[in-house]
Design an enzyme around this catalytic site. Structure first.
Site, PDB file in Angstrom:
ATOM      1  N   ASP A 189       4.495   2.193  -3.874  1.00 28.80           N
ATOM      2  CA  ASP A 189       3.478   2.354  -4.899  1.00 28.80           C
ATOM      3  C   ASP A 189       3.323   1.078  -5.924  1.00 28.80           C
ATOM      4  O   ASP A 189       4.068   0.358  -6.387  1.00 28.80           O
ATOM      5  CB  ASP A 189       4.241   3.306  -5.893  1.00 28.80           C
ATOM      6  N   ASP A 223       1.003  -1.110   0.033  1.00 26.78           N
ATOM      7  CA  ASP A 223      -0.034  -0.064  -0.013  1.00 26.78           C
ATOM      8  C   ASP A 223       1.134   1.112  -0.125  1.00 26.78           C
ATOM      9  O   ASP A 223       1.948   1.129   0.473  1.00 26.78           O
ATOM     10  CB  ASP A 223      -0.940   0.110   1.243  1.00 26.78           C
ATOM     11  N   CYS A 262     -14.765  -0.733  -5.343  1.00 27.68           N
ATOM     12  CA  CYS A 262     -16.180  -0.453  -4.925  1.00 27.68           C
ATOM     13  C   CYS A 262     -16.699   0.552  -5.732  1.00 27.68           C
ATOM     14  O   CYS A 262     -17.247   1.405  -4.958  1.00 27.68           O
ATOM     15  CB  CYS A 262     -15.809  -0.493  -3.360  1.00 27.68           C
TER      16      CYS A 262
END
Ligand SMILES: C[S@@+](CC[C@H](N)C(=O)[O-])C[C@H]1O[C@@H](n2cnc3c(N)ncnc32)[C@H](O)[C@@H]1O
Length: 351
Positions: free
Chosen positions: A170, A142, A287
């Site tokens: 990254d 992350d 999402c």
């Protein structure tokens, strides 16, 4: 007041351009979901006594249960002892689609924080290791140090340290000496599928949306981010899910920023695939309800990678509760159908 009246014209325009039905924001999720540690011995009757007499088993995904949306879990002994997790069913389905089995030794999750899916993966690896003694690991990448700190504390709470390695990097640039059996890319996206969160923001009076403190924090963390990373478009506030008005606008309304996120998603996909073993499986999820962030990314990726094929993410899972995506073999959790947050899932095999 009808929440649709509170959506700004610009946000409505974003929804229209992305082909997202604004009525989705009228939906009230009536269930929340929990997960029980896979090898924790407890009967359904004990769960009824210790968690809620309204608990229901989610048959499609083992160890997942539903509760009424307003039930709190933080005070439950099972939660405090690290045997119960909060996780949305759609997120659990993303992990389920990885179909983790005894042949999986090294897994990678890019965009892993704060770790709802990562800890589920780690639990399933731990279970396999308990059976055959072979050490397994999930590597979690992350770009946000803050969010990785939260992830680490969750990993510690659930005693999964031996099965998790967190990497601040990254995800478009991450390199590894090993290739992975499975890769999950839970890509950074516009997040409008997290309706519960978005509603909290939309329902706030305008003067609360952008307090001076938030503005100051936002500026400070932006500077920090610019110092550390070059390709991210979000602030530390958005990463901690405390959006400011500025974050909201830049996320949905700034064409340049939107293009940046499409490019980021595609680069994450390319790098994740590069790190995948031959015959390995990659799951791409977001999402967001946006076709540009979901199906369009997959179509473009398949066009450019002749050895990549789309496979059904749900090996036998009852799909009644989710919908087919706009291309064959992809899946969408539509809150109105599934009583979950929104989620898109595509599974790619590397031939
Ligand atoms: C949807 S959240 C991930 C949720 C997480 N997978 C879970 O289940 O708990 C997206 C994450 O992507 C991370 N992110 C954004 N840009 C990134 C990049 N270039 N490389 C790696 N991570 C990135 C954000 O910091 C954020 O934690």
């Amino acid at each position: 007041m009808n929440i649709l009246n509170k959506l700004s014209p610009q946000f409505k325009e974003f929804l229209q351009e992305e082909g997202i039905d604004e009525e989705i924001f009228l939906f009230e999720q009536t269930l929340r979901y929990i997960r029980i540690k896979p090898d924790y011995q407890i009967t359904f009757e004990q769960l009824q006594q210790q968690v809620s007499n309204q608990i229901l088993s989610i048959n499609e995904i083992p160890t997942i249960y539903s509760l009424p949306a307003d039930e709190k879990i933080n005070n439950l002994q099972l939660y405090k002892d690290g045997n119960l997790y909060g996780i949305d069913k759609s997120s659990a389905a993303v992990v389920y689609s990885l179909d983790i089995n005894k042949n999986d030794i090294n897994l990678l999750e890019i965009c892993c924080a704060p770790g709802a899916k990562l800890t589920f993966i780690a639990d399933l690896l731990r279970l396999q290791t308990k059976e055959d003694g072979i050490q397994r690991k999930v590597f979690g990448v992350d770009i946000s140090q803050n969010r990785l700190n939260i992830t680490q504390s969750i990993v510690n709470k659930y005693k999964l340290e031996k099965f998790v390695e967190l990497i601040l990097e990254d995800g478009t640039k991450y390199k590894s000496e090993i290739l992975f059996d499975k890769v999950l890319i839970d890509a950074e996206c516009t997040h409008e599928g997290s309706i519960k969160h978005l509603k909290k923001y939309i329902n706030k009076p305008i003067n609360e949306k952008n307090t001076k403190k938030q503005q100051k924090n936002s500026k400070a963390s932006k500077k920090q981010l610019q110092k550390n990373y070059t390709n991210t478009y979000t602030t530390e506030q958005t990463k901690a899910n405390q959006w400011t008005e500025e974050d909201f606008n830049s996320r949905f309304l700034d064409q340049k920023k939107l293009q940046q996120i499409y490019d980021l998603q595609f680069s994450l996909l390319e790098n994740g695939y590069r790190l995948l073993k031959q015959n390995g499986m990659l799951v791409y999820s977001t999402c967001s309800f946006s076709q540009k962030q979901n199906e369009d990314q997959i179509i473009k990726f398949l066009e450019q990678n002749a050895d990549a094929i789309l496979v059904n993410p749900f090996h036998g899972m009852n799909q009644q509760q989710c919908k087919s995506g706009k291309i064959f073999n992809t899946v969408r959790f539509d809150p109105k159908v599934s009583n979950t947050g929104g989620m898109f899932i595509a599974k790619i095999q590397k031939l």
